[in-house]
Structures are given as structure tokens and as C-alpha cells.
Design a protein around this motif. Structure first.
Motif: not given
Length: 274
Positions: A145, A7, A132, A95-96, A149-150, A90, A141, A10
């Protein structure tokens, strides 16, 4: 054999390595086409707004898909600090996240809990079903995550939030704060007076708190002079326009240039007749 994917970085990762303030714009129309046009503008980031725009879950996902091909970072604002809504965003591939109206440390903790999988949080596990995790095509993931990823930005936009800003920005899992001067002014009984000295003082207090905590801070500033001032002062990220506002002002200018200017001075009643 499925493709194994990763991904994009972020927003918090982008901010951490940025050597200047990141400039972005609101995307409020709900149109994936407009979002794609804005994504190719050369701006650093886009705010897809689910709070003050007519966006469905499907339209958010379509906009994320439209901008994914461009070197721009999409941030999405949820309509409220709600764990169910955040889970859905999500899973769509957001992601943001920007979470509005975070007024207390408890609000900040709730937002952090909503974006993280257990045991650090309470995000529901649906990665096999959702964009996601690219339908489980992102390796590990679930275990990656929370950390990779977030990113979570929370809004400081009330007098109560300013009173609690040091604790909010110091909350583990809050990656940045974003100041909303319009709602802040309204909460202080100064609606429409974002430049009032008391509002400006609260904005400054929030900036100082973020810097003290070592967290990025952003703000909305459509006035170019004010926006440049904030960037010159070291603001980490800023919003400098909106798709719908640009279309409104641009279409008004066309009317002024090609109708009003040719007719001479017209009043609002006359304008409404053509």
C-alpha cells in the motif's frame, strides 16, 4: 474461491507518465449519479470534495463505486489534515488524497504519516474490514500500500504555505502540490482577488518550487483563458469546472433564455417573482 484483485494506478502514477497536463473537475453535489455522469465525460480526473461539500463517509464510498467503471482517476479531498479522518477515507477505498491547508513542513510530515502504514507511518490496520483492500482480496495489500496504492497531494493555499513551499514539496512522501488561489488571496488580505499581482507572484513561486523538486503541481482555474495559459506553460494538472457551478450557470441560462428574454429586461426583484 475469492477473486484476487489489483487496484487502479494512482494519480501520481498517472501524472508520472502523462505527456500533457491532466484536466479535471470538482464533484461537490454528493450525488453518486452526478459523479457517474461526470466520470463518463472524458476528463482525466475528478476531485470528490469532502471539505466544502456535504459528503458523508458513505456518500464518498458510493461515489467511488459509481466512478470505478470509468477510465477516470478520482482524487478525494479530506476536510482537514487529520489522521483519523484520513484513515477512514483510505479504508473506504480512496487511493488519491488531497489534503488541504498544509502550511508547514510539519503539516506535510503529518499527512505523510497518516497515509502510510508502520514503520513509515501511523495508518491503522483494518484492511480485512475495508473496501480499500477489497476486504483482503488485493494480494499483499499491507506491504504494497505505501508504495503502490496511495498517492498524496497537499494544498498550498496560504501565505504561510508559500513561505514554506520548498520544504513542503520536498517532503518525502508528498507526491504533488495543488495551489488554491482563492484561499491564498484571502490569507493575504486580498479576498476575491485571485488575479492580484501579489497573489499571482505567490502562485508562480509555488510552481517554481515544485518544478525544482521534480514534483507535479496543479491549480484550480475556472477561467478558460487562464486555464489554457497554465496548461500551455506546463501545468501538470488542473481543475477547470465544478458540477454544482455548471448546474447553477446552466439553469440560470435557461431562465434567461426562456423567461427574461421573452419578458424583456427584468431586475432581480421581478426575477424573484416568477
Amino acid at each position: 474461491m475469492p477473486i484476487h484483485l489489483n487496484l487502479p494506478e494512482t494519480f501520481s502514477a498517472q501524472l508520472a507518465k502523462a505527456e500533457r497536463g491532466l484536466a479535471g473537475m470538482w464533484v461537490c453535489s454528493g450525488s453518486p449519479l452526478v459523479a457517474e455522469i461526470c466520470a463518463g465525460s472524458g476528463l482525466d480526473w475528478l476531485l470528490i470534495d469532502g471539505e466544502h461539500s456535504p459528503l458523508s463517509l458513505e456518500s464518498i464510498q458510493l461515489q467511488l463505486q459509481a466512478v470505478a467503471a470509468y477510465p477516470v482517476t478520482p482524487v478525494v479531498r479530506v476536510p482537514e489534515n487529520n489522521s483519523v479522518t484520513i484513515k477512514q477515507y483510505l479504508d473506504l477505498g480512496v487511493q488519491n488524497l488531497l489534503v488541504p491547508m498544509v502550511n508547514t513542513p510539519e503539516d506535510a510530515v503529518a499527512a505523510v504519516q497518516a497515509v502510510r502504514y508502520p514503520p513509515q507511518g501511523m495508518r491503522g490496520v483494518g484492511s480485512a474490514l475495508a473496501r480499500g483492500a477489497r476486504w483482503n482480496r488485493v494480494e499483499n495489500y499491507l506491504t504494497r500500500a505505501n508504495d503502490e496504492f496511495v498517492s498524496l497531494t497537499v494544498q498550498i493555499e496560504t501565505a504561510q504555505a508559500v513561505e514554506n513551499v520548498a520544504e513542503i514539496v520536498g517532503t518525502d512522501g508528498v507526491d504533488a502540490i495543488f495551489i488554491g488561489p482563492s484561499d491564498l488571496a484571502a490569507s493575504m488580505g486580498l479576498i476575491g482577488q485571485q488575479g492580484h499581482p501579489d497573489v499571482v507572484a505567490c502562485v508562480r513561486e509555488s510552481i517554481v518550487a515544485a518544478k525544482a523538486a521534480g514534483k507535479p503541481v496543479g491549480i484550480n482555474a475556472f477561467d478558460p483563458a487562464l486555464a489554457n495559459q497554465y496548461l500551455d506553460e506546463g501545468m501538470d494538472f488542473i481543475l477547470v469546472g465544478a458540477d454544482v457551478a455548471m448546474l447553477a450557470r446552466g439553469s440560470e441560462k435557461l431562465a434567461d433564455d426562456f423567461i427574461a428574454a421573452r419578458l424583456g429586461s427584468v431586475n432581480d426583484a421581478e426575477r424573484a417573482s416568477y
